[in-house]
Design a protein around this motif. Structure first.
Motif, PDB file in Angstrom:
ATOM      1  N   UNK B 620       0.838  -1.194   0.000  1.00  0.00           N
ATOM      2  CA  UNK B 620       0.000   0.000   0.000  1.00  0.00           C
ATOM      3  C   UNK B 620       0.872   1.243   0.000  1.00  0.00           C
ATOM      4  N   UNK B 623       2.309   1.826  -3.358  1.00  0.00           N
ATOM      5  CA  UNK B 623       1.332   2.266  -4.339  1.00  0.00           C
ATOM      6  C   UNK B 623       0.708   3.603  -3.951  1.00  0.00           C
ATOM      7  N   UNK B 624       1.170   4.172  -2.859  1.00  0.00           N
ATOM      8  CA  UNK B 624       0.624   5.434  -2.376  1.00  0.00           C
ATOM      9  C   UNK B 624      -0.874   5.326  -2.130  1.00  0.00           C
ATOM     10  N   UNK B 625      -1.231   4.263  -1.477  1.00  0.00           N
ATOM     11  CA  UNK B 625      -2.641   3.997  -1.237  1.00  0.00           C
ATOM     12  C   UNK B 625      -2.808   3.807   0.256  1.00  0.00           C
ATOM     13  N   UNK B 626      -3.910   4.306   0.762  1.00  0.00           N
ATOM     14  CA  UNK B 626      -4.168   4.103   2.180  1.00  0.00           C
ATOM     15  C   UNK B 626      -4.487   2.631   2.431  1.00  0.00           C
TER      16      UNK B 626
END
Lengths: 315, 920
Positions: B620, B623-626
């Protein structure tokens, strides 16, 4: 680029052969554009990977270091790195300028069919016939993958990434989409072994080619079938499917030596491009131009729209 | 220079250094020669040469030879009458190079000051000697003139020091501030070990009393070098031997010296030295005969040494210091020591002082006092072997040695066990697993057990005593006796004999019961007769005896193994549940209904599985995802624990399915697919639709689809089955594989097959018998006959496949391959890679080879397919049987990869309307 945005009129399809690259690296297993479409990579069965300027037809660099056939490659967004996967079960990360292998990721138990960078080139996602998708970290030095996606029951034939999704097509006939944002896995059953999957440019559809000689366009969110495209022949080999730069047409390689293009909405066959006698092994569509890269046998051909003028032939 | 010339008018400019040479036009700036390439040369440009032939070095002479470039040329001897050859005397200089004659060579030609004329100021000792000589000389003070004309030759170090402000007589170092009041050393302070003599440690005290203003610093005191003459003789430390001058001149010399030391202390240091050395000089130089000018008192220099001056008798006390020529320092001679002190006779070494206290006397330890009756003779006792039969002899021997072994408990140390040894040694017990069950018993129970044990032992003893009767010898084999024997061996440890988990006779429950009773009674210390009653009364005597013995053995065996093993193992900390295994919580459910849905093109809800999936935290991040599940530690699909050996882990149990009616849906799709490829005007020709391009594709498509659906919305009823699709060729006769594949993809509707095969029952192959099972099965749908026909069709197609696989080797005009080559095909899973050159456009033979391989692979896949097919059929057989059994359909669990051919075999599940499907 200086090309004007195409009028809302009929979008062009690549119909004109403008370049032929004799790769000289055995069978070309894959031909891929880089992020901006100015260069391309060809994966040869003689263990090499080559970087070309397909528009000029010049070979720029050869990358040697794989132990067996190179099956897929991808370039990073900043063109500084290349990742590739091969039949030697390894995924390699290359430095473009030096031509050296920066890292090699071993862990797959079989041939690596497909590799992709994520948007920031911090993760390499590779799919293999060992039915796993592995996410390798490019930032740290850890030798094992960040995560192994082993939900597939058979080999992975294709992997695509969006900003927060991992799309895999497997031989077990399923298209799986791992959504990192919502933490969900969507598994769509197609039935026939999937050879290639890709996202549409607007990110709402998924195109899946399968071995029953059919392309299917699925709605990403619901999994509903939006379109079905037949007419080509794909029964044995792992062939690519593409969407053109404006998502108006879908294309697919065929075993009869043609590349077929269908209108995405109507599903009617728009173009059948005779490329050669052999199987068309790989396809790549330019990200912004009506420009197609076709790998067949030992050569790669570049196709442009009819109106394209090879400007003065600079080289 | 350049600056001067350019700025000539400004004359008051001051320029330092020399200007660089002006660069000429086009001249390149010379690179400075790097350090490693810089070489040294002598004045004549010779390479790395600093030394002449005599001073050695690495380059002597002419390139390490003597002579010149031409070599060594001997000079010819020429002499004539007019010109006589003068004898030349060659000195060493004649063979020297000029380097040897230069300033640093062996024979420098430059004028330098020699030591004779060098300034002697630096050498104090020599200077002193010279001054003394000047004093003593007939004309005193002559040496003073030497200083006036003395050329100075001083070393570079001294010169540098002088330039830094050093003056002779000063010490070296930063200037220090002297303390105004020097503390006198406390006389009460004891000095142990090597304390410096007071004079040395503090410097000369005579400068202290001066007034010392503030902020006046002084140079540090000069340090006299320590005399480090090595000791070369074998005398004791500080021993000097008899001084011949003192001994010779005897008391007169001594008195003379005493005079000097006593009187003229105010004379200069210089003269003090002189006086000291005067006595020595008396006899040697003759210079000092007579009385010197500075001596007040005349000495009896002409006195002869007489024997009267020597002692002829040993006396107790000497009037003098009793040294007789020992050269002790003056202070020890003069000072009287307090009485009772141990006198140290001799010279105290420089840097040492005499101890004021005598050291403590060495304690002497006397040898141990021997006992009175000790005899220093050792007698060996005869060894008595334990197993010796002759106890009388043994006893006699023991008595003779006077050491009767009275203590029977005293055993050999090898007979002790660890616990006993530990007890003897007084060690604490090791913490560890309890060695026996006894440890787990409560204190009360243990007490009781002990009592029981003792009681039984007493009983036993009594028994033994009673059985020491004459018949004991003959009853040795009786079971009762055996009981005792065993009991003795078992001892009290038998109480450990477990009752619960050790079941040696588990196969025979009767016997096991008997055994348990036996053991229990044995533990309670019952006697042999009572033990007997637990044995089977129906048995014969001999059998009973055997069983008795058997039980004893079992009890012993269990006990020993239990106690010995229990000490070696520890309890497991965590309970491991062996019969649990982790399986994914959610699994993609069975594909059968999905397949039907796919066939009906009902993609969407039916074909989609949705799982909770946990991405890795790092993924995460990358991927720069929360992280969607920030609290969970699960990665991947969540797993649950199930029984390891449950069949349901390996079988995915499907829901019961009824046979479906699919024909109508098939028909719809077929008609739509037939309609679609028809050439109609492209949407791009329509200008009003161009606006919609901005919309997303899905919207666009749904629009188009709704349109298309509206066109063909009236669902085709089942009655017009035979209407369409008659133009299609029969798949059975097609041998070409590729064509077949294509035809599979767009197959004619069911009705066609039905029309053709409705009467031909001879087509049924052997594999269709299981399909006939299905026929008997009561289908939920009303059209039973149709399902059988479908089964026929599927069966047909399977036979087609078989036929195809046979004919595939000969298709498309390529020469067939030997089937034995199929084995060497490499691993192939899923879609294969295309051949490199298929049509031989680049190189013919290669293409051919590739083609061969391709065919081989094709062949192989076909075989596999066939195999799969057969497997499938088997499954189906089982399935049908299962259906027969409990009227419940069970789907086969195989989730193998479904080829297009598999779809044919799954026809039997068709027949459900799409609405029903949707309802599920």
């Amino acid at each position: 680029m200086a090309f004007p945005r195409p009028r809302p009129a009929r979008p062009e399809l690549p119909r004109q052969r403008v370049q032929t690259l004799q790769c000289g690296q055995g069978a070309v297993r894959a031909a891929r554009f880089n992020a901006d479409g100015n260069y391309c990579l060809t994966c040869g069965s003689d263990k090499t990977l080559k970087l070309w300027n397909p528009h000029k037809g010049t070979a720029l660099r050869t990358y040697q270091g794989h132990g067996y056939e190179v099956l897929d490659a991808a370039g990073s967004f900043d063109n500084s790195q290349i990742c590739s996967g091969g039949a030697d079960k390894s995924v390699a990360l290359w430095d473009v300028t030096t031509g050296q292998v920066v890292r090699k990721y071993r862990g797959h138990a079989g041939k690596v069919n497909c590799v992709q960078f994520n948007q920031e080139a911090t993760v390499i996602v590779s799919g293999s016939i060992d039915s796993t998708v592995r996410c390798w970290d490019c930032r740290s030095r850890r030798p094992d993958p960040i995560q192994v996606l082993d939900e597939a029951k058979d080999g992975i034939s294709s992997v695509k990434l969006s900003a927060h999704e991992i799309l895999t097509g497997s031989v077990d006939g399923r298209v799986r989409r791992y959504d990192l944002c919502t933490g969900q896995l969507y598994s769509d059953y197609i039935g026939s072994p999937i050879t290639s999957v890709c996202f549409s440019k607007d990110g709402q559809c998924v195109l899946a080619a399968s071995l029953d000689s059919t392309l299917r366009l699925l709605d990403k969110d619901t999994g509903e079938l939006l379109g079905e495209y037949t007419g080509h022949r794909s029964t044995t080999y792992r062939l690519d499917c593409v969407l053109n730069e404006q998502d108006t047409h879908v294309g697919c390689a065929s075993e009869d030596g043609h590349v077929y293009f269908w209108d995405l909405v109507e599903g009617s066959l728009a173009l059948s491009l005779p490329v050669g006698q052999g199987v068309v092994q790989s396809l790549a569509f330019h990200p912004r131009l009506p420009c197609l890269l076709v790998a067949t046998q030992g050569q790669v051909t570049l196709w442009r729209e009819d109106t394209f003028q090879p400007e003065g032939d600079p080289s | 220079m350049a600056a001067e010339s350019s700025d000539s008018e400004e004359e008051d400019l001051v320029s330092y250094g020399s200007a660089l040479q002006p660069l000429e036009e086009g001249e390149r700036i010379k690179k400075p020669v790097p350090l490693q390439e810089q070489t040294v040369k002598d004045a004549k440009g010779r390479y790395q040469r600093f030394h002449g032939a005599f001073t050695g070095g690495f380059s002597a002479g002419y390139f390490n030879t003597v002579g010149t470039k031409e070599g060594w040329t001997p000079s010819a001897f020429v002499s004539s009458r007019q010109k006589r050859a003068d004898r030349t005397i060659l000195g060493p200089e004649d063979f020297m190079d000029e380097e040897d004659l230069s300033e640093f060579g062996i024979a420098p030609k430059d004028i330098t000051t020699t030591d004779d004329f060098a300034s002697k100021a630096k050498d104090r000792i020599k200077e002193k000697a010279r001054q003394i000589a000047g004093v003593v000389a007939p004309i005193p003070g002559t040496t003073a003139f030497d200083d006036l004309i003395g050329p100075s030759k001083i070393t570079i170090g001294v010169e540098l020091l002088r330039k830094m402000g050093w003056k002779e007589g000063q010490g070296i170092g930063p200037r220090v501030k002297r303390k105004p009041c020097r503390q006198k050393p406390d006389p009460t302070v004891k000095i142990y070990g090597c304390a410096l003599p007071p004079g040395l440690s503090e410097g000369s005290e005579d400068e202290e009393d001066e007034y010392q203003p503030e902020n006046v610093t002084f140079a540090p005191k000069d340090v006299m070098p320590v005399d480090l003459t090595p000791k070369e003789n074998v005398h004791g430390l500080g021993y000097k031997g008899l001084d011949p001058s003192q001994a010779l001149f005897g008391a007169s010399g001594r008195e003379h010296l005493n005079l000097f030391t006593g009187g003229s202390e105010e004379t200069s240091n210089l003269l003090g030295d002189l006086r000291h050395s005067k006595g020595r000089k008396l006899g040697i130089t003759g210079q000092a005969f007579g009385v010197g000018a500075l001596e007040e008192e005349d000495d009896d220099i002409y006195a002869t040494d007489t024997l009267s001056k020597y002692d002829t008798v040993l006396k107790d006390e000497e009037p003098g210091d009793g040294l007789y020529g020992w050269t002790a320092p003056k202070q020890y001679k003069s000072k009287r020591r307090p009485e009772g002190e141990i006198k140290y006779v001799g010279k105290v070494l420089a840097g040492f002082s005499l101890a004021s206290k005598s050291s403590a006397p060495i304690k002497i330890y006397p040898p141990p006092s021997l006992p009175r009756n000790y005899r220093p003779v050792h007698h060996f006792r005869p060894v008595i072997i334990a197993g010796n039969e002759n106890c009388h002899l043994q006893k006699a021997l023991e008595e003779s040695t006077g050491k009767l072994e009275s203590d029977p408990t005293h055993q050999s140390r090898h007979a002790l066990n660890a616990a006993q040894r530990r007890q003897q040694l007084g060690e604490t017990e090791l913490k560890g697993p309890a060695p026996s069950i006894l440890e787990y018993l409560s204190e009360k129970d243990r007490e009781r057990l002990k009592e029981v044990k003792q009681a039984s032992e007493q009983q036993m003893k009594a028994k033994i005593v009673s059985q020491q009767s004459p018949n004991s010898r003959f009853q040795a084999a009786s079971p009762e006796d055996a009981t005792h024997k065993w009991r003795m061996q078992l001892g009290g440890q038998l109480v450990n004999a477990g009752s619960s988990d050790f079941k040696p006779f588990a196969k025979n429950p009767e016997k096991q019961k008997r055994y348990e009773n036996f053991v229990r009674s044995l533990k309670q210390g019952e006697k042999g007769e009572t033990l007997e009653r637990f044995l089977d009364p129906n048995m014969s005597e001999w059998e009973r005896g055997r069983e008795h013995e058997e039980f004893f053995r079992a009890a012993i065996f269990y006990r020993s193994s239990n106690s010995t093993l229990s000490s070696r193992f520890t309890r497991a900390k965590y309970e491991d549940d062996v019969d649990k295994v982790e399986v994914p919580r959610d699994q993609e459910n069975d594909i059968d209904d999905k397949e039907t849905a796919v066939k009906m093109k009902m993609f969407g809800k039916l074909t989609r599985d949705k799982f909770e999936w946990h991405p890795d935290k790092l993924l995460c991040k990358r991927f720069n995802v929360r992280d969607p599940y920030p609290d969970s530690s699960v990665v991947g699909l969540p797993k649950v624990k199930r029984d390891k050996y449950s069949v349901f882990n390996f079988l995915t149990v499907p829901e019961p399915t009824t046979s479906l009616t699919q024909a109508t849906n098939e028909k719809i799709q077929e008609s739509s697919s037939l309609n679609k490829p028809s050439k109609k005007s492209s949407r791009w020709d329509v200008s009003d639709k161009e606006k919609e391009k901005k919309d997303s594709i899905s919207e666009f498509i749904s629009l188009a689809r709704s349109k298309a659906d509206a066109q063909q919305q009236p669902p085709v009823p089942a009655t017009e089955k035979c209407g369409t699709g008659t133009t299609e060729t029969l798949p059975t006769v097609v041998t070409d594989e590729d064509k077949n594949q294509e035809e599979e993809s767009r197959r004619p509707p069911m009705d066609l097959f039905k029309a053709i095969f409705v009467s031909s029952s001879d087509e049924k192959s052997s594999s269709s018998e299981e399909e006939s099972d299905e026929e008997q099965q009561p289908a939920t749908s009303e059209r039973e006959s149709e399902t059988t026909k479908q089964a026929d069709i599927s069966d047909n197609s399977s036979s087609n496949l078989q036929g195809r696989s046979v004919t595939a080797t000969t298709d498309s005009g390529i020469s067939s391959l030997p089937t034995s080559k199929q084995e060497d095909a490499t691993e192939e899973f899923g879609p294969k890679l295309p051949p490199a050159f298929s049509s031989g456009r680049f190189c013919k033979h290669l293409g051919r080879k590739e083609k061969h391989r391709k065919i081989r692979e094709r062949h192989k896949t076909k075989k596999e397919r066939k195999r799969k097919k057969e497997k499938k059929k088997k499954h189906k057989k089982q399935k049908n049987k299962g259906k027969h059994k409990n009227k419940k359909s069970e789907k086969d669990s195989s989730s193998d990869t479904t080829d297009s051919s598999d779809s044919l075999s799954d026809m039997d599940t068709t027949g459900l309307s799409p609405k029903e499907l949707l309802r599920r």
